[in-house]
Scaffold this motif. Structure first.
Motif, PDB file in Angstrom:
ATOM      1  N   ASN A   1     -52.397  -0.465  30.829  1.00 25.22           N
ATOM      2  CA  ASN A   1     -52.145  -0.035  32.210  1.00 25.22           C
ATOM      3  C   ASN A   1     -53.425   0.506  32.838  1.00 25.22           C
ATOM      4  OD1 ASN A   1     -49.466  -0.653  32.011  1.00 25.22           O
ATOM      5  ND2 ASN A   1     -48.754   1.456  31.820  1.00 25.22           N
ATOM      6  N   ILE A   2     -53.670   0.095  34.086  1.00 27.31           N
ATOM      7  CA  ILE A   2     -54.871   0.542  34.792  1.00 27.31           C
ATOM      8  C   ILE A   2     -54.424   1.216  36.085  1.00 27.31           C
ATOM      9  CG2 ILE A   2     -57.083  -0.219  35.819  1.00 27.31           C
ATOM     10  CD1 ILE A   2     -56.885  -0.876  32.827  1.00 27.31           C
ATOM     11  N   PRO A   3     -54.834   2.448  36.335  1.00 34.58           N
ATOM     12  CA  PRO A   3     -54.351   3.160  37.524  1.00 34.58           C
ATOM     13  C   PRO A   3     -55.037   2.700  38.813  1.00 34.58           C
ATOM     14  CG  PRO A   3     -55.815   4.569  36.276  1.00 34.58           C
ATOM     15  CD  PRO A   3     -55.715   3.289  35.508  1.00 34.58           C
ATOM     16  N   LEU A   4     -54.783   1.457  39.222  1.00 33.79           N
ATOM     17  CA  LEU A   4     -55.384   0.949  40.464  1.00 33.79           C
ATOM     18  C   LEU A   4     -54.350   0.985  41.574  1.00 33.79           C
ATOM     19  CD1 LEU A   4     -57.158  -2.352  39.273  1.00 33.79           C
ATOM     20  CD2 LEU A   4     -58.257  -0.199  39.902  1.00 33.79           C
ATOM     21  N   ASP A   5     -54.827   1.187  42.812  1.00 34.54           N
ATOM     22  CA  ASP A   5     -53.962   1.099  43.982  1.00 34.54           C
ATOM     23  C   ASP A   5     -53.915  -0.380  44.375  1.00 34.54           C
ATOM     24  OD1 ASP A   5     -52.942   0.979  46.516  1.00 34.54           O
ATOM     25  OD2 ASP A   5     -54.306   2.458  47.392  1.00 34.54           O
ATOM     26  N   ILE A   6     -52.714  -0.953  44.367  1.00 33.84           N
ATOM     27  CA  ILE A   6     -52.632  -2.415  44.568  1.00 33.84           C
ATOM     28  C   ILE A   6     -52.912  -2.843  46.003  1.00 33.84           C
ATOM     29  CG2 ILE A   6     -51.136  -2.820  42.582  1.00 33.84           C
ATOM     30  CD1 ILE A   6     -48.797  -3.128  44.524  1.00 33.84           C
ATOM     31  N   GLU A   7     -53.097  -1.860  46.888  1.00 32.81           N
ATOM     32  CA  GLU A   7     -53.493  -2.227  48.256  1.00 32.81           C
ATOM     33  C   GLU A   7     -54.989  -2.019  48.481  1.00 32.81           C
ATOM     34  OE1 GLU A   7     -50.826  -0.792  51.386  1.00 32.81           O
ATOM     35  OE2 GLU A   7     -49.407  -0.498  49.747  1.00 32.81           O
ATOM     36  N   ASN A   8     -55.662  -1.491  47.472  1.00 33.53           N
ATOM     37  CA  ASN A   8     -57.108  -1.285  47.589  1.00 33.53           C
ATOM     38  C   ASN A   8     -57.813  -2.483  46.940  1.00 33.53           C
ATOM     39  OD1 ASN A   8     -59.769  -0.528  47.314  1.00 33.53           O
ATOM     40  ND2 ASN A   8     -59.285   1.607  46.830  1.00 33.53           N
TER      41      ASN A   8
END
Ligand code: AMP
Ligand code: GLY
Length: 428
Positions: A43-50
């Motif tokens: 799991n990678i804590p990325l913002d999927i809109e960024n």
């Protein structure tokens, strides 16, 4: 290949499970993922809109393919963003560009598109706030109940079905004048009510060729016998027993082929999944809506039935070679029951520990939809929909029974689920 899946629901858990089964998968990441995706992926804590942060991550980890789970990044143009940058052309995105994503992002666009293509759908008209009088006149030409839809994305809540004209006129004002759904209801679609049974068909297309994936039926209401509020989906069954070959042929000839040809005709490049929500009226299929992604929880019953290598299937999209793939589907029924937090889809509590019985049958699929692991290693609830439980069996009745037996083994405080998933299909 290194693969990144965007999203954090049961649908993404089902994608991750299928992708990890492929020998072509090297590294697998989920962003942001959940406790279930973490069983098979990092799991990678990325913002999927960024999109910029997704790009940096994709370059750093030499990602070959990004599978976009939810609609929002597609409607906001993630595919276009990657295509516009020559350094990222080798990263394949599964999901359409912004122009194609309008099929889900704008209901009035989708309806006009269907009209241009001659695709069967409910009669309709679209209105803006300065056309409220015309909207009232149009409402009076229809018979109750009345269907009013916010044009834009409204997290599945933008459709109102009014029982009588007064309710419909009130809803009209709330949506158009008071902007009940914000900018999503600046435009409103009013349509004829279709009486029938709903089902969904899923297509994977490379823009030239297509594969029809298994059909599914979703249970959208919170209460048994389809009572109460709409949810994201409380369970699903695949295949749908009443979708026989003759109906499926009509769906293909009257809906799938005309949709894909109209996209080509209008020079709208479209690759990825197309989810067609349908109503069977008499013996005829009508389109209720398009989605530009897979459904949730429909993915949790569709993917376990796919026998072919899923990564090979997805890898054939970018080079437009889907025609070279032989899609193998298991004939068994898949039944999924969604375990939700008590109170959902209204107010509910989270952070309860999830207990999974040691005696859970090995062949059960547990697709986490809203869970996390705390610092002490305890798995906890963190959303309205928590875990989707799926099992398969050649017999629908047995598949339903098997799923409910396993449901009993997954426990958390205030757990709620529907007890009637699939049972209506036994008597059709
Ligand atoms: P949608 O977001 O367009 O899928 O609509 C949500 C739900 O509203 C659908 O799943 C149907 O149950 C119902 N619905 C939408 N449009 C119609 C229609 N024209 N006639 C009857 N029911 C509809
Ligand atoms: N289950 C309905 C959806 O994914 O839109």
């Amino acid at each position: 290949m290194n693969i990144l899946v965007l999203g954090s629901g049961g649908r993404e858990s089902a994608f991750i499970k299928k992708i990890i089964e492929s020998p072509q998968t090297e590294a697998l990441y989920a962003a942001p993922g959940n406790a279930g995706t973490a069983l098979w992926a990092e799991n990678i804590p990325l913002d999927i809109e960024n999109f910029a942060s997704i790009k940096d991550f994709a370059i750093k980890k030499q990602i070959g393919m990004i599978l976009v789970g939810p609609e929002l990044p597609l409607v906001k143009g993630i595919h276009d963003y990657f295509l516009a940058d020559s350094t990222m052309r080798d990263i394949k995105i599964i999901g359409p560009c912004k122009s194609g994503a309008r099929l889900e992002g704008s209901k009035s666009f989708a309806k006009d598109f269907m009209k241009r293509a001659g695709i069967p759908t409910a009669a309709y008209q679209s209105f803006k706030s300065d056309q409220i009088e015309s909207a009232r006149v149009f409402l009076r030409t229809l018979k109750p109940p009345y269907v009013l839809k916010a044009d834009g994305l409204a997290s599945g809540k933008g459709v109102l079905i009014a029982e009588n004209l007064q309710q419909a006129e009130e809803a009209l004002e709330e949506m158009l004048l008071q902007k009940k759904f914000g900018s999503a209801s600046e435009t409103l679609v009013i349509e004829e009510f279709l009486q029938g049974i709903e089902f969904s068909v899923f297509v994977l297309t490379d823009g030239k060729n297509y594969k029809i994936l298994p059909s599914a039926k979703d249970y959208k209401k919170i209460g048994e016998k389809d009572q109460g509020l709409n949810t994201g989906g409380m369970g699903a069954v695949s295949p749908v027993p009443f979708v026989e070959d003759a109906l499926m042929r009509k769906v293909e000839e009257k809906i799938i082929i005309p949709t894909l040809s109209q996209l080509q005709k209008e020079k709208i490049p479209y690759s990825g999944f197309l989810f067609i929500g349908l109503m069977k009226v008499g013996d005829e299929p009508y389109v209720i809506e398009y989605n530009v992604r897979m459904g949730d929880p429909e993915t949790e019953v569709v993917l376990p039935r796919i026998e072919s290598d899923f990564v090979e299937l997805l890898s054939s999209v970018a080079p437009k070679k889907l025609d070279e793939i032989k899609l193998k589907i298991k004939s068994e029924f898949a039944v999924c029951v969604m375990l939700a937090s008590g109170g959902y889809p209204e107010k509910y509590k989270t952070n309860y520990p999830i207990e999974i019985g040691a005696d859970i049958a090995a062949e059960t699929y547990l697709f986490h939809a809203g869970s996390f692991v705390d610092e002490l290693g305890t798995m906890r609830t963190n959303a309205g929909r928590v875990i989707a439980v799926t099992t398969l069996d050649p017999d629908l009745r047995t598949a339903i029974k098997k799923t409910y037996t396993q449901v009993d083994k997954v426990k958390f405080k205030d757990r709620y689920f529907r007890g009637d998933i699939g049972k209506d299909l036994l008597c059709i």
